[in-house]
Scaffold this motif. Structure first.
Motif, PDB file in Angstrom:
ATOM      1  N   GLN A 203     -21.564  50.599   6.358  1.00 41.03           N
ATOM      2  CA  GLN A 203     -21.415  49.607   7.428  1.00 41.03           C
ATOM      3  C   GLN A 203     -20.422  50.065   8.504  1.00 41.03           C
ATOM      4  OE1 GLN A 203     -20.818  46.512   4.625  1.00 41.03           O
ATOM      5  NE2 GLN A 203     -22.870  45.677   4.903  1.00 41.03           N
ATOM      6  N   LYS A 204     -19.529  50.999   8.136  1.00 42.69           N
ATOM      7  CA  LYS A 204     -18.689  51.627   9.174  1.00 42.69           C
ATOM      8  C   LYS A 204     -19.589  52.423  10.101  1.00 42.69           C
ATOM      9  CE  LYS A 204     -14.370  52.083   6.657  1.00 42.69           C
ATOM     10  NZ  LYS A 204     -13.639  52.976   5.757  1.00 42.69           N
ATOM     11  N   ARG A 205     -20.580  53.105   9.481  1.00 43.17           N
ATOM     12  CA  ARG A 205     -21.529  53.873  10.299  1.00 43.17           C
ATOM     13  C   ARG A 205     -22.341  52.938  11.190  1.00 43.17           C
ATOM     14  NH1 ARG A 205     -22.738  56.927   5.553  1.00 43.17           N
ATOM     15  NH2 ARG A 205     -24.764  55.896   5.401  1.00 43.17           N
ATOM     16  N   GLU A 206     -22.620  51.747  10.664  1.00 46.18           N
ATOM     17  CA  GLU A 206     -23.372  50.772  11.474  1.00 46.18           C
ATOM     18  C   GLU A 206     -22.577  50.419  12.730  1.00 46.18           C
ATOM     19  OE1 GLU A 206     -24.528  47.123   9.464  1.00 46.18           O
ATOM     20  OE2 GLU A 206     -25.773  46.572  11.192  1.00 46.18           O
ATOM     21  N   ALA A 207     -21.261  50.188  12.548  1.00 44.37           N
ATOM     22  CA  ALA A 207     -20.417  49.864  13.708  1.00 44.37           C
ATOM     23  C   ALA A 207     -20.426  51.024  14.699  1.00 44.37           C
ATOM     24  CB  ALA A 207     -19.002  49.552  13.234  1.00 44.37           C
ATOM     25  N   GLU A 208     -20.372  52.246  14.174  1.00 39.54           N
ATOM     26  CA  GLU A 208     -20.384  53.428  15.056  1.00 39.54           C
ATOM     27  C   GLU A 208     -21.708  53.527  15.816  1.00 39.54           C
ATOM     28  OE1 GLU A 208     -19.298  56.603  12.394  1.00 39.54           O
ATOM     29  OE2 GLU A 208     -17.295  55.712  12.216  1.00 39.54           O
ATOM     30  N   PHE A 209     -22.791  53.193  15.110  1.00 38.81           N
ATOM     31  CA  PHE A 209     -24.111  53.221  15.758  1.00 38.81           C
ATOM     32  C   PHE A 209     -24.129  52.241  16.937  1.00 38.81           C
ATOM     33  CE2 PHE A 209     -28.581  51.987  16.201  1.00 38.81           C
ATOM     34  CZ  PHE A 209     -29.228  53.208  16.177  1.00 38.81           C
ATOM     35  N   TYR A 210     -23.640  51.003  16.689  1.00 37.66           N
ATOM     36  CA  TYR A 210     -23.575  50.014  17.776  1.00 37.66           C
ATOM     37  C   TYR A 210     -22.715  50.535  18.935  1.00 37.66           C
ATOM     38  CZ  TYR A 210     -25.848  45.886  15.696  1.00 37.66           C
ATOM     39  OH  TYR A 210     -26.763  44.987  15.198  1.00 37.66           O
TER      40      TYR A 210
END
Ligand SMILES: Nc1ncnc2c1ncn2[C@@H]1O[C@H](COP(=O)(O)OP(=O)(O)OP(=O)(O)O)[C@@H](O)[C@H]1O
Ligand SMILES: O=P(O)(O)O[C@@H]1[C@H](O)[C@H](O)[C@@H](OP(=O)(O)O)[C@H](OP(=O)(O)O)[C@H]1O
Length: 422
Positions: free
Chosen positions: A80-87
């Motif tokens: 989910q950290k990667r999700e934030a980075e994707f956003y």
């Protein structure tokens, strides 16, 4: 300094900041700060799938909502950290394919720490896709036959492959959850919810049945306007995904509409009120012998198509000149005759019709990306999403196949509504 500005309705909105490519909501600093004067938080009751519930010690793992309407998705895992980075990357990118994709994602407001039930943690702040809806109907479709990313462990691959197996194989997507408010009938206004346990059992025709039920079409045809809105957005997303350099594994497509808008459109009889009048189907051609039951001879008379009847004498004697007959057919034949003259610009009429038709398709396809009051869709959940940076763009066929298969289903439902037009 406050991070929010007041609205006339008393609710507060994050401060707005313009960028060249879009208006987005930037909250600085994006990471690590705790809200100075925290807004009241509550559990987001419109969540239909995904992590939710209390883990040991009372920590809540589901989505929260601020009193200003913003959705908060907790960052509980590395992915989910990667999700934030994707956003972050999609929001700040000026790559045309990613700018396009942004239209299909909820607005991203940054990452912040919040404290809920005594637990402080980071949250991804997002636009609420159901905002303003009185009776939000939401379906989560997890897209793709493969729902793990290229770095998944053998264990994780096994777990993913053992879930929603038949549905994913048959349709290229699965349905982990949905909620729908019934429109019409004795259960009008009732909220129906289904979760992942039901989703895991779905396969074959049941999948289409569930989609029909979600669209409030169990008892007849779906609302044509709603279908056209969803399909227009889906066609645009199909085009966008074919050009975007991204890999979306285990992301979901959220279909959203407001049942109260549907009720206003269709009420109890979904077909009667929502059909666009200009799309009405041509009435069937009256025959000279409507009850004859035999096939068309290929000849036209001033009264309409001529059907041979077994054992019957020919309707018009070839030697007796027929009196002039006025009927819709004789008028149509007369028009046909003039349309073939050099004085009548039949070609021009035809090209005008073609242009009008194309303009209508374009209006549907060039959907602006704004949330429609009735039906819309967005992609969510980017915990396993990647941006291709090597300049060698590959289409994400796993995601695209799922979209194509959903489009086939919705197009078939749209065709059903054609049959009911008269
Ligand atoms: N921006 C949003 N607006 C409204 N509802 C949302 C939004 N984002 C997510 N949801 C709701 O929350 C659900 C779960 O979202 P999401 O898939 O992002 O969570 P998750 O916990 O990562 O899911 P998973 O367990 O599949 O990984 C969605 O099905 C939807 O009901
Ligand atoms: O539909 P279900 O049965 O709830 O399945 C879960 C769902 O696929 C989640 O997307 C996934 O989280 P990730 O995004 O972290 O992969 C989770 O994986 P997990 O079991 O590895 O937590 C699964 O259990």
């Amino acid at each position: 300094m406050s991070d929010v500005s007041n609205r006339s309705d008393g609710r507060k909105l994050p401060r707005r900041q313009r960028s060249i490519y879009q208006v987005h909501y930037g909250l600085e600093p994006r990471r690590g700060s705790v809200m100075a004067s925290p807004l009241p938080l509550r559990r987001f009751t419109r969540q239909v799938a995904g992590h939710s519930g209390d883990v040991a010690g009372g920590k809540y793992t589901g989505l929260l909502q601020c009193s200003d309407g913003t959705i908060l998705k907790p960052i509980l895992k590395e992915s989910q950290k990667r999700e934030a980075e994707f956003y972050e990357r999609i929001t700040s990118s000026n790559r045309p394919d990613l700018v396009q994709l942004r239209k299909f994602m909820p607005k991203y407001y940054g990452v912040r720490k919040f404290t809920y039930n005594g637990f402080e943690q980071d949250y991804i702040m997002l636009e609420d896709l159901t905002d303003g809806m009185l009776e939000p109907c939401v379906m989560d479709l997890k897209i793709g036959r493969i729902t793990y990313d290229p770095y998944a462990s053998v264990d994780k691959i096994k777990r993913e492959e053992s879930k929603y197996t038949r549905c994913k194989q048959q349709y290229g997507f699965c349905i982990p959850g949905y909620q729908v408010y019934r429109v019409g009938g004795p259960r009008d206004g009732e909220l129906v919810r289904a979760g992942k346990e039901q989703g895991k059992r779905l396969c074959g025709e049941q999948v289409v049945t569930v989609i029909r039920s979600f669209l409030n079409a169990s008892a007849g045809a779906a609302c044509r306007v709603l279908l056209l809105q969803l399909l227009a957005a889906l066609w645009e997303l199909q085009r966008c995904i074919s050009r975007a350099g991204v890999l979306l594994r285990s992301s979901s497509l959220l279909l959203v509409y407001d049942a109260s808008a549907l009720r206003a459109c269709c009420g109890d009889s979904s077909v009667a009120r929502c059909r666009p009048p200009q799309l009405a189907r041509r009435r069937s051609v009256p025959s000279v012998f409507p009850s004859g039951g035999s096939s068309f001879s290929g000849q036209l008379s001033p009264l309409g198509p001529v059907y041979p009847r077994l054992g019957a004498s020919p309707p018009v004697s070839p030697r007796t000149p027929s009196p002039p007959v006025r009927s819709s057919w004789s008028e149509a034949l007369a028009r046909l005759a003039t349309s073939h003259s050099f004085d009548n610009n039949y070609q021009e009429k035809l090209s005008r019709m073609k242009l009008e038709y194309r303009a209508r398709l374009d209006r549907l396809a060039n959907w602006s990306g704004e949330r429609h009051p009735c039906g819309s869709l967005r992609v969510v959940d980017f915990a396993h999403a990647f941006i291709q940076d090597d300049g060698n763009m590959r289409v994400d066929d796993n995601f695209k196949d799922g979209l194509d298969s959903l489009a086939d289903i919705l197009e078939a439902l749209l065709k059903d509504t054609d049959d009911l037009l008269s």
